[in-house]
Write a protein that holds these residues in place. Sequence first.
Motif, PDB file in Angstrom:
ATOM      1  N   ILE A  46       0.830  -1.203   0.000  1.00  0.00           N
ATOM      2  CA  ILE A  46       0.000   0.000   0.000  1.00  0.00           C
ATOM      3  C   ILE A  46       0.865   1.253   0.000  1.00  0.00           C
ATOM      4  O   ILE A  46       0.635   2.180  -0.776  1.00  0.00           O
ATOM      5  N   ILE A  47       1.871   1.293   0.864  1.00  0.00           N
ATOM      6  CA  ILE A  47       2.707   2.503   0.938  1.00  0.00           C
ATOM      7  C   ILE A  47       3.517   2.680  -0.350  1.00  0.00           C
ATOM      8  O   ILE A  47       3.748   3.807  -0.795  1.00  0.00           O
ATOM      9  N   LYS A  48       3.893   1.580  -0.995  1.00  0.00           N
ATOM     10  CA  LYS A  48       4.599   1.673  -2.284  1.00  0.00           C
ATOM     11  C   LYS A  48       3.699   2.323  -3.334  1.00  0.00           C
ATOM     12  O   LYS A  48       4.134   3.179  -4.092  1.00  0.00           O
ATOM     13  N   LYS A  49       2.411   1.940  -3.358  1.00  0.00           N
ATOM     14  CA  LYS A  49       1.454   2.568  -4.281  1.00  0.00           C
ATOM     15  C   LYS A  49       1.265   4.046  -3.944  1.00  0.00           C
ATOM     16  O   LYS A  49       1.176   4.890  -4.833  1.00  0.00           O
ATOM     17  N   PHE A  50       1.217   4.368  -2.641  1.00  0.00           N
ATOM     18  CA  PHE A  50       1.058   5.765  -2.258  1.00  0.00           C
ATOM     19  C   PHE A  50       2.288   6.575  -2.667  1.00  0.00           C
ATOM     20  O   PHE A  50       2.155   7.707  -3.128  1.00  0.00           O
ATOM     21  N   TYR A  51       3.477   5.996  -2.525  1.00  0.00           N
ATOM     22  CA  TYR A  51       4.691   6.710  -2.926  1.00  0.00           C
ATOM     23  C   TYR A  51       4.677   7.034  -4.411  1.00  0.00           C
ATOM     24  O   TYR A  51       5.113   8.113  -4.823  1.00  0.00           O
ATOM     25  N   ARG A  52       4.186   6.120  -5.212  1.00  0.00           N
ATOM     26  CA  ARG A  52       4.095   6.405  -6.647  1.00  0.00           C
ATOM     27  C   ARG A  52       3.148   7.578  -6.881  1.00  0.00           C
ATOM     28  O   ARG A  52       3.431   8.489  -7.648  1.00  0.00           O
ATOM     29  N   PHE A  53       1.990   7.561  -6.208  1.00  0.00           N
ATOM     30  CA  PHE A  53       1.016   8.643  -6.329  1.00  0.00           C
ATOM     31  C   PHE A  53       1.591   9.964  -5.818  1.00  0.00           C
ATOM     32  O   PHE A  53       1.505  10.993  -6.494  1.00  0.00           O
ATOM     33  N   LYS A  54       2.214   9.958  -4.636  1.00  0.00           N
ATOM     34  CA  LYS A  54       2.708  11.223  -4.062  1.00  0.00           C
ATOM     35  C   LYS A  54       3.896  11.771  -4.850  1.00  0.00           C
ATOM     36  O   LYS A  54       4.064  12.976  -4.946  1.00  0.00           O
ATOM     37  N   ASN A  55       4.691  10.895  -5.454  1.00  0.00           N
ATOM     38  CA  ASN A  55       5.828  11.376  -6.266  1.00  0.00           C
ATOM     39  C   ASN A  55       5.381  11.847  -7.648  1.00  0.00           C
ATOM     40  O   ASN A  55       5.759  12.927  -8.089  1.00  0.00           O
ATOM     41  N   ASP A  56       4.556  11.034  -8.336  1.00  0.00           N
ATOM     42  CA  ASP A  56       4.187  11.322  -9.718  1.00  0.00           C
ATOM     43  C   ASP A  56       3.072  12.352  -9.849  1.00  0.00           C
ATOM     44  O   ASP A  56       3.065  13.145 -10.786  1.00  0.00           O
ATOM     45  N   VAL A  57       2.121  12.357  -8.919  1.00  0.00           N
ATOM     46  CA  VAL A  57       0.954  13.230  -9.038  1.00  0.00           C
ATOM     47  C   VAL A  57       1.030  14.407  -8.072  1.00  0.00           C
ATOM     48  O   VAL A  57       0.875  15.562  -8.470  1.00  0.00           O
ATOM     49  N   LEU A  58       1.242  14.128  -6.786  1.00  0.00           N
ATOM     50  CA  LEU A  58       1.307  15.204  -5.797  1.00  0.00           C
ATOM     51  C   LEU A  58       2.617  15.981  -5.849  1.00  0.00           C
ATOM     52  O   LEU A  58       2.711  17.072  -5.298  1.00  0.00           O
ATOM     53  N   LYS A  59       3.615  15.388  -6.479  1.00  0.00           N
ATOM     54  CA  LYS A  59       4.951  16.018  -6.620  1.00  0.00           C
ATOM     55  C   LYS A  59       5.566  16.312  -5.255  1.00  0.00           C
ATOM     56  O   LYS A  59       6.094  17.380  -5.001  1.00  0.00           O
ATOM     57  N   LEU A  60       5.517  15.314  -4.368  1.00  0.00           N
ATOM     58  CA  LEU A  60       6.076  15.430  -3.015  1.00  0.00           C
ATOM     59  C   LEU A  60       7.205  14.424  -2.816  1.00  0.00           C
ATOM     60  O   LEU A  60       7.241  13.696  -1.831  1.00  0.00           O
ATOM     61  N   SER A  61       8.134  14.383  -3.749  1.00  0.00           N
ATOM     62  CA  SER A  61       9.194  13.369  -3.704  1.00  0.00           C
ATOM     63  C   SER A  61      10.143  13.547  -2.517  1.00  0.00           C
ATOM     64  O   SER A  61      10.793  12.591  -2.109  1.00  0.00           O
ATOM     65  N   GLU A  62      10.195  14.726  -1.933  1.00  0.00           N
ATOM     66  CA  GLU A  62      11.114  14.982  -0.819  1.00  0.00           C
ATOM     67  C   GLU A  62      10.512  14.677   0.550  1.00  0.00           C
ATOM     68  O   GLU A  62      11.188  14.805   1.562  1.00  0.00           O
ATOM     69  N   VAL A  63       9.234  14.301   0.590  1.00  0.00           N
ATOM     70  CA  VAL A  63       8.552  14.064   1.859  1.00  0.00           C
ATOM     71  C   VAL A  63       8.302  12.570   2.025  1.00  0.00           C
ATOM     72  O   VAL A  63       7.828  11.904   1.109  1.00  0.00           O
TER      73      VAL A  63
END
Length: 187
Positions: A46-63
Amino acid sequence: MEVFSLFPTLVSTSTIDVGVDFNNLKLEDAQNVWVLDNYTNLNNLIIKKFYRFKNDVLKLSEVDFKITTSWMTRTNPGEESHFHNHKNCYYSGVLYFEDYDSGNLTFKTPLNNLSGMYVGAPDESTSQRHETFYICPTKNLLVFFPSYLEHKISLYTGNFIRYSLAFNIHPVGVYGEGDSRMSVPTK
């Protein structure tokens, strides 16, 4: 006329190959709000899927983020929940174990809290102006949504108990700026 869709509310759906025995999850104590602590592989998926969403869509790669609470929902035939949101977290989510033809995840627009008190509901729903939005529960469907977004389980009319896994996600480590800077432990 030019119309701008300002500040959209970002909800994400995807499917996940869980490889987890749902029957064990269904037996979890309804009061347990740390269910995923007992299912490390599922937590990681689940967290791996969220990381893809937060990096690719939310653009929060540093958090960095972690799932803070997780629990089973059980909805009996003829039941529904009330509209609510989740405090003290950033995003929330749900994972469905089966296909259900009712008991949709229903979201309510937050805009009516601001403008609806003056003019009421629109004459019709458009892609820019929904009053409510529904997601039909399907097997292995994973949904992420902002925790401030009011949501509920619509009336469930099936013949068997409707199960799902719900969870909240929060940033960890150091985040924020200036006097709003925080440090939340990763463990």
